[in-house]
Design a protein around this motif. Structure first.
Motif, PDB file in Angstrom:
ATOM      1  N   ASP A  54    -108.295  14.761   8.470  1.00 64.17           N
ATOM      2  CA  ASP A  54    -109.598  15.361   8.723  1.00 64.17           C
ATOM      3  C   ASP A  54    -110.060  15.180  10.173  1.00 64.17           C
ATOM      4  O   ASP A  54    -111.152  15.580  10.524  1.00 64.17           O
ATOM      5  N   ASN A  60    -102.187  20.210  10.531  1.00 64.90           N
ATOM      6  CA  ASN A  60    -103.010  19.005  10.554  1.00 64.90           C
ATOM      7  C   ASN A  60    -103.404  18.684   9.117  1.00 64.90           C
ATOM      8  O   ASN A  60    -104.206  19.396   8.515  1.00 64.90           O
ATOM      9  N   TRP A 104    -106.934  19.739  18.738  1.00 69.39           N
ATOM     10  CA  TRP A 104    -106.954  21.017  19.447  1.00 69.39           C
ATOM     11  C   TRP A 104    -105.568  21.275  20.007  1.00 69.39           C
ATOM     12  O   TRP A 104    -105.053  20.507  20.803  1.00 69.39           O
ATOM     13  N   PRO A 106    -104.880  11.347  14.099  1.00 70.57           N
ATOM     14  CA  PRO A 106    -104.561  12.661  13.538  1.00 70.57           C
ATOM     15  C   PRO A 106    -103.266  12.607  12.740  1.00 70.57           C
ATOM     16  O   PRO A 106    -102.361  11.838  13.043  1.00 70.57           O
ATOM     17  N   LYS A 123    -110.107  16.202  14.045  1.00 68.97           N
ATOM     18  CA  LYS A 123    -109.923  17.467  14.738  1.00 68.97           C
ATOM     19  C   LYS A 123    -108.850  17.330  15.805  1.00 68.97           C
ATOM     20  O   LYS A 123    -108.856  16.393  16.587  1.00 68.97           O
TER      21      LYS A 123
END
Length: 111
Positions: free
Chosen positions: A77, A74, A81, A46, A79
């Motif tokens: 691309d 972010n 959380w 990330p 993900k």
């Protein structure tokens, strides 16, 4: 009575082309929607940046009320959380001297 022959040559070509297009579409769909959009981003690290700011709101009874703003972005691309939580933090002030574990609680200064 005439015997029924198999499918004509044009019918065989038509079915072969349809089968090839079906295989091509399935392969392209697996590449586009599973491999490219799910598997590849999951393996990338990330690219998250954190920016924190502290703002003093009030002082009372030796305590300081501080508001902390944490901005998370972010840029990749993959993900990520980030849970939204409320934190209640109590702190103490330390001087810059070295102390043992027994001396530390006695020398802490309450804010």
């Amino acid at each position: 009575m005439a015997e029924k022959e198999g499918p004509s040559r044009t019918q065989k070509i038509k079915e072969s082309v349809q089968f090839f297009l079906l295989l091509f579409g399935a392969g392209f769909g697996i590449y586009q929607f599973i491999y490219k959009d799910i598997i590849v981003p999951a393996r990338r690290p990330p690219a998250v940046t954190l920016a924190a700011t502290l703002e003093e709101l009030d002082r009372a009874d030796g305590m300081i009320l501080v508001r902390a703003h944490i901005a998370v972005a972010n840029h990749g691309d993959a993900k990520v959380w980030v849970p939204a939580l409320w934190w209640h933090v109590y702190g103490v002030s330390f001087s810059g001297e070295d102390r043992t574990a027994d001396q530390l609680p006695r020398t802490c200064i309450r804010l």
